[in-house]
Design an enzyme around this catalytic site. Structure first.
Site, PDB file in Angstrom:
ATOM      1  N   ASP A 191     -54.941 -56.898 -59.331  1.00  0.00           N
ATOM      2  CA  ASP A 191     -53.629 -57.465 -59.717  1.00  0.00           C
ATOM      3  C   ASP A 191     -52.638 -57.268 -57.936  1.00  0.00           C
ATOM      4  O   ASP A 191     -53.122 -56.883 -57.200  1.00  0.00           O
ATOM      5  CB  ASP A 191     -53.382 -56.740 -60.031  1.00  0.00           C
ATOM      6  CG  ASP A 191     -52.306 -57.358 -61.098  1.00  0.00           C
ATOM      7  OD1 ASP A 191     -52.686 -56.663 -62.655  1.00  0.00           O
ATOM      8  OD2 ASP A 191     -51.789 -57.716 -61.440  1.00  0.00           O
TER       9      ASP A 191
HETATM   10  C1  GLC Z   1     -48.774 -58.912 -62.774  1.00  0.00           C
HETATM   11  C2  GLC Z   1     -49.275 -59.379 -63.113  1.00  0.00           C
HETATM   12  C3  GLC Z   1     -50.800 -59.405 -63.801  1.00  0.00           C
HETATM   13  C4  GLC Z   1     -50.269 -60.803 -63.261  1.00  0.00           C
HETATM   14  C5  GLC Z   1     -50.117 -61.304 -61.501  1.00  0.00           C
HETATM   15  C6  GLC Z   1     -49.813 -62.354 -60.626  1.00  0.00           C
HETATM   16  O1  GLC Z   1     -48.355 -57.315 -61.745  1.00  0.00           O
HETATM   17  O2  GLC Z   1     -49.778 -57.046 -63.468  1.00  0.00           O
HETATM   18  O3  GLC Z   1     -50.822 -59.389 -65.167  1.00  0.00           O
HETATM   19  O4  GLC Z   1     -51.183 -62.131 -63.187  1.00  0.00           O
HETATM   20  O5  GLC Z   1     -49.513 -59.582 -60.967  1.00  0.00           O
HETATM   21  O6  GLC Z   1     -48.544 -62.196 -61.628  1.00  0.00           O
END
Ligand code: GLC
Length: 722
Positions: A272
């Site tokens: 993440d």
């Molecule tokens: C965010 C979220 C994740 C998302 C990623 C890209 O922090 O936790 O679910 O896909 O970043 O936006």
């Protein structure tokens, strides 16, 4: 015919195996030519507006981007990387296509309320077609985190509290996004997230630590991920939180032992957003390089945004990181790029999107999914459906005319101007319908509340559309209170005090503790955030053009203090009993939730009767069936979600008071009866044994229900014999 089918399947299997071998060979040839820096570039995902991006792009040292813009912008970036990079490796472009790209569908928690995997598959397939037309090849979806705590804002993004419903929806989203050919122009590589147990964050506070037992991890939080892997999901995203003291993005037990060794997952894992570097905040890495080493050795192949993996070059050169670990990660990422067709054609026709985006067909699908996502929680006196003529209606509430909030959180390229608000939908049927906000979502004035009350006094019935803004759920949006925000509770009480009937529509990303409303408001509809066509779908239900069929994928609490509250809880040595003080309950609220998991009403009535088993005993390698009559005893056709629950009465460990094991939507005409049957095998009866670690079903007595929800329905008993 049968022979032909066997030959076709055989041919297909051979062909796909051959294609995989060809891809593996091409990947190996590419890796053999790559420098260490080029390899680490393939393990780096950046956003175009990051300062590191342009220099890395110029040297061909970035493998993936997120949020790359429209087709023209993405084409430019692909041309740049293919032209500039020595080995001409295209970018893998990812984006959060969660519940729609430009045509926005209901939030996933709403789609889960349909208990219809086909709705999830339809929504994700259309989303994939719209997003793929802009050059996006990969979505960071489905979010499959089980959530038992409504304070957690991301409960909006998943399928609720149950692993069986969650698993069915997870597999459906993977099918919808990836289709039968992930390289097709209406497919996206999917990404099951956030691995794992992100929803178990302490106190429902986003990013907080999760401390759960191995059995709870295995039985509750992992199954939807396993279902996604079994459905062929191409990637997973490692979570932010620490799980039992080990951050998920540095957790080899999760990423290697379970995901790869047990589940045989062949795709790749992306962290993440900056979760690799955040291992330092977790206190398990002293430097960015230590964090990168920990993550890649644990099994995180691609580092999102943090640009941490560039620090690994020195670690490879000084022997702290085997080159083979880097090559394994690069192989996984390159294989995915071949599979999605990037090496065949990295570019997108910039005119393609217009033809497939926000079409009438897509809108109709969004409306249909939304219709299935609406839950009727209460309807005393049959106030609903409302007549379209003959009664004056007042529409009150800060969410009634909101075209932005109805899209919900994570609405990608959804645009408010495309959306049909609740008021738009109602006015399409009754043009002159009166409206007053009555209050804001968080603020409000006496004047506007008084104006709304006056409007309600002059009307025959009021529709109060209250709840949360779309920003009050989703990421980083945990709430410490589940009450109606701001002055909305006061507004609702004032509307009821007019003495005129009130229909409450709750628009929210989580279940709200609407205890007062449940006692004083005759009709209540849980609408969640229904997306671009939400106002039309809500109107279809309120006026009865559609008979609501949705059921709760989460438990609705009486108060915030009751949370976490979920149906599949353990029994306690003193099960709640309101006649006995010394039992497991609160002294200031009634027993049980406000509305139970699986609950939802209809404009007709369904009766459950004559539950029967094919046998009262079952061998562990055998099976029995359980069936019951479901009768539509009302005066209009409808669809009922029939649920099958079991309880293991005596086992070597305490087992939940109920566990959903199967469900089915059944269409029943007025007066019609259908016998619905489910099959029970050992698979439905097993639980995770920590010694020695594995699924076991123990002989003994079981209860089984065929039910309309987790709190009612006829039951029977059978014995599992050795
Ligand atoms: C965010 C979220 C994740 C998302 C990623 C890209 O922090 O936790 O679910 O896909 O970043 O936006």
């Amino acid at each position: 015919m049968r022979r032909f089918l066997v030959l076709f399947i055989l041919f297909f299997a051979i062909a796909s195996h051959a294609q995989q071998n060809d891809i593996d060979a091409r990947v190996d040839r590419l890796i053999a030519q790559m420098t260490l820096e080029e390899k680490l570039g393939q393990l780096t995902q950046l956003v175009p507006d990051q300062p590191e991006f342009s220099p890395a792009l110029a040297k061909g040292l970035v493998g993936s981007i997120l949020n790359g813009g429209d087709a023209t912008q993405i084409n430019e970036l692909q041309h740049a990387i293919v032209a500039n990079s020595r080995l001409h490796i295209p970018l893998l472009v990812g984006h959060d296509v969660i519940h729609g790209y430009r045509t926005i569908f209901p939030i996933p928690l709403a789609i889960a309320s349909s208990w219809d995997p086909q709705m999830a598959e339809l929504a994700s397939h259309i989303a994939a077609r719209e997003a793929r037309a802009t050059g996006i090849r990969w979505t960071f979806a489905p979010m499959v985190d089980v959530a038992r705590d409504a304070r957690w804002g991301r409960i909006a993004e998943g399928a609720g509290e149950d692993p069986v419903l969650g698993s069915a929806m997870a597999a459906a989203y993977v099918r919808g996004f990836q289709g039968s050919n992930v390289a097709a122009d209406d497919s996206l590589l999917a990404c099951a997230k956030h691995f794992a147990a992100y929803g178990a964050a302490e106190a429902g506070r986003d990013y907080a630590a999760a401390e759960i037992s191995e059995r709870t991890l295995r039985e509750v939080y992992l199954p939807p991920f396993h279902a996604a892997v079994d459905a062929g999901v191409g990637s997973l995203m490692s979570a932010f939180e620490s799980l039992n003291g080990v951050p998920a993005s540095g957790n080899r037990y999760l990423l290697e032992d379970i995901l790869r060794k047990e589940w045989k997952f062949k795709g790749f894992v992306v962290s993440d957003w900056n979760a690799v570097e955040e291992l330092m905040n977790h206190g398990v890495a002293a430097t960015k390089q230590d964090a990168a080493l920990l993550a890649i050795k644990a099994g995180v192949d691609l580092d999102m945004w943090g640009n941490s993996y560039v620090t690994l070059a020195a670690a490879v050169r000084d022997g702290r990181l085997p080159q083979s670990v880097v090559d394994t990660a690069v192989r996984r990422v390159l294989r995915a790029k071949f599979q999605v067709g990037l090496f065949d054609d990295p570019y997108t026709n910039p005119n393609a999107a217009a033809k497939v985006t926000l079409t009438a067909e897509n809108r109709a699908a969004a409306r249909r999914v939304a219709q299935h996502s609406i839950i009727l929680l209460k309807n005393d006196g049959g106030l609903l459906p409302l007549p379209k003529t003959g009664r004056s209606i007042a529409v009150i509430g800060p969410l009634a005319d909101s075209k932005a909030d109805i899209l919900g959180p994570w609405n990608s390229q959804g645009k408010a101007e495309d959306a049909v608000s609740a008021l738009d939908g109602l006015r399409a049927v009754i043009p002159g319908i009166s409206f007053a906000r009555g209050s804001g979502i968080l603020d409000g004035t006496d004047d506007e509340m008084n104006a709304a009350i006056a409007l309600a006094r002059n009307a025959d019935v009021t529709i109060a559309i209250l709840g949360e803004s779309s920003e009050m759920s989703g990421e980083a949006s945990s709430r410490s209170s589940l009450d109606l925000p701001g002055h909305q509770q006061k507004l609702l009480e004032a509307l009821v005090a007019t003495g005129k009937p009130v229909v409450l529509v709750v628009m929210s990303g989580r279940p709200l503790a609407i205890s007062w409303a449940a006692e004083h408001v005759p009709s209540i509809v849980q609408s969640w955030f229904l997306g671009t066509e939400g106002g039309n779908a809500l109107t279809d239900v309120l006026f009865g053009d559609v008979n609501p069929s949705g059921k709760l994928p989460v438990t609705v609490p009486r108060t915030t203090g009751q949370v976490p509250v979920y149906y599949a809880h353990l029994p306690s040595g003193r099960p709640a009993d309101d006649k006995d003080k010394y039992t497991s309950k609160y002294i200031d609220i009634p027993l049980g939730p406000l509305f139970p998991f699986g609950f939802g009403l209809s404009y007709t009535k369904f009766d459950y009767a004559d539950i029967a088993l094919s046998s009262t005993s079952m061998k562990s390698d055998g099976r029995i069936t359980v069936s019951a009559d479901i009768r539509n005893s009302g005066n209009r056709d409808g669809e009922e979600i029939v649920q099958m629950y079991i309880r293991d009465l005596v086992a070597s460990v305490s087992r939940p008071v109920k566990e959903l094991k199967a469900f089915r939507r059944v269409a029943l005409r007025a007066g019609e009866t259908k016998r619905v049957e489910f099959t029970i095998t050992k698979r439905e009866l097993q639980f995770w044994s920590t010694t020695p670690g594995g699924w076991i079903a123990e002989p003994g007595e079981f209860k089984v229900w065929i039910a309309p929800d987790s709190a009612s329905g006829p039951e029977s008993k059978f014995t599992l014999v050795r």
